[in-house]
Structures are given as structure tokens and as C-alpha cells.
Design an enzyme around this catalytic site. Structure first.
Site, PDB file in Angstrom:
ATOM      1  N   CYS A  91      28.783  92.656  60.765  1.00 45.97           N
ATOM      2  CA  CYS A  91      27.620  92.680  59.877  1.00 45.97           C
ATOM      3  C   CYS A  91      28.023  92.075  58.524  1.00 45.97           C
ATOM      4  O   CYS A  91      29.208  91.803  58.297  1.00 45.97           O
ATOM      5  CB  CYS A  91      27.112  94.109  59.715  1.00 45.97           C
ATOM      6  N   GLU A 143      17.284  95.691  61.476  1.00 45.34           N
ATOM      7  CA  GLU A 143      18.630  95.517  62.026  1.00 45.34           C
ATOM      8  C   GLU A 143      18.720  94.346  62.995  1.00 45.34           C
ATOM      9  O   GLU A 143      19.724  93.648  63.038  1.00 45.34           O
ATOM     10  CB  GLU A 143      19.089  96.792  62.743  1.00 45.34           C
TER      11      GLU A 143
END
Length: 156
Positions: free
Chosen positions: A25, A16
Site C-alpha cells: 500500500c 480500498e
């Protein structure tokens, strides 16, 4: 009751990446910390401790889901599944062929062959997802069975 080990948490953290400022994202979802999305708005900022707390909060329901399956997972399998579900969500997990294979007690290789297929976002393969799925599958199976070659996951 199993919980995610430091190895599992570190897999999630590495995949991540830590961002203390909210960002979008690749799927276009506002995200902060190590992949936390709940209630995030662009412009939010957090501390490292808040990111740690969010990660623990985010993986708790995944741990409950896996523990509720009443399957004797090895720690590495549990950690790999927590990372996979953290990234894709419980709905995709429960609807996946991989889930069906786990329920039917398939061979680890059959499960991981399904695990590594999930490398796409918005219809295209992402190098980060390819790397993550490879790491998750190798952790799940307990040895290096998969390698990345020219952004394609191959069996060793």
C-alpha cells in the site's frame, strides 16, 4: 450492539479497492483484499470470499471499540467511523482530536472538521484519502457538507 451496514462496508470497499494478490500500500505495508494487512506477505493470493471474510474479521474489533464507547451513534455515523478507523487504526483514532470531540459530545460539524484533516500519507496529501475523508465526513453528518475541489476539501 451496532454492526457496520452494507453502506459502510461498501464505503470501505470502494476506498480500498479489491486486490486478490498481495501488494504494498502507499504506506509500504503488504496488503490484500480490501485493505487487509494482518499476516500478509507479498506473493499471497486469495479468493473474493476470503476477502469478504477478512473484511468482516478486520472490522469486528472496530465495532467492539465503538460499541464500547456507549455513545448513541446513528448508523451513518457508526459506518463513517468504522471506515475511518479501518484506514487509520485504533491508536490514531484514540489519539485524535476527533476522538476527544466525540467523547465530549461536540457538534457533528466539529467532529467532521477534524475527520477531514487526515488526508496525508508519508507526509503528502493523497487524492484517494481526500476523496475517502470527504465521503466519510458527509456520511457521518448525513448530508453533503464537504466537496473536493482541486484536491482540497472545502465546505459547501
Amino acid at each position: 450492539m451496532m454492526t457496520t451496514s452494507n453502506q459502510g462496508k461498501n464505503l470501505i470497499k470502494e476506498a480500498e479497492g479489491l486486490r486478490l494478490d498481495a501488494y504494498l500500500c502507499p504506506a509500504g505495508i503488504p496488503t490484500i483484499g480490501w485493505g487487509h494487512t494482518k499476516g500478509v506477505k507479498l506473493g499471497h493470493q486469495i479468493t473474493i470470499q476470503q476477502a469478504e471474510d477478512m473484511l468482516v474479521e478486520d472490522i469486528a474489533p472496530i465495532e467492539r471499540l465503538l460499541n464500547g464507547m456507549k455513545i448513541n451513534f446513528r448508523q451513518e455515523q457508526f459506518d463513517a467511523l468504522v471506515s475511518w478507523i479501518f484506514n487509520l487504526g485504533e491508536g490514531k483514532f484514540k489519539g485524535s482530536t476527533m476522538y476527544q470531540r466525540i467523547i465530549r459530545n461536540a457538534r457533528d460539524e466539529d467532529i467532521t472538521d477534524q475527520m477531514v484533516k487526515w488526508t496525508y500519507s508519508a507526509g503528502r496529501p493523497l487524492p484517494g484519502l481526500i476523496k475517502r475523508r470527504t465521503a466519510e465526513a458527509n456520511l457521518f453528518i448525513g448530508y453533503e457538507r464537504y466537496k473536493v475541489l482541486n484536491n482540497i476539501i472545502t465546505k459547501v
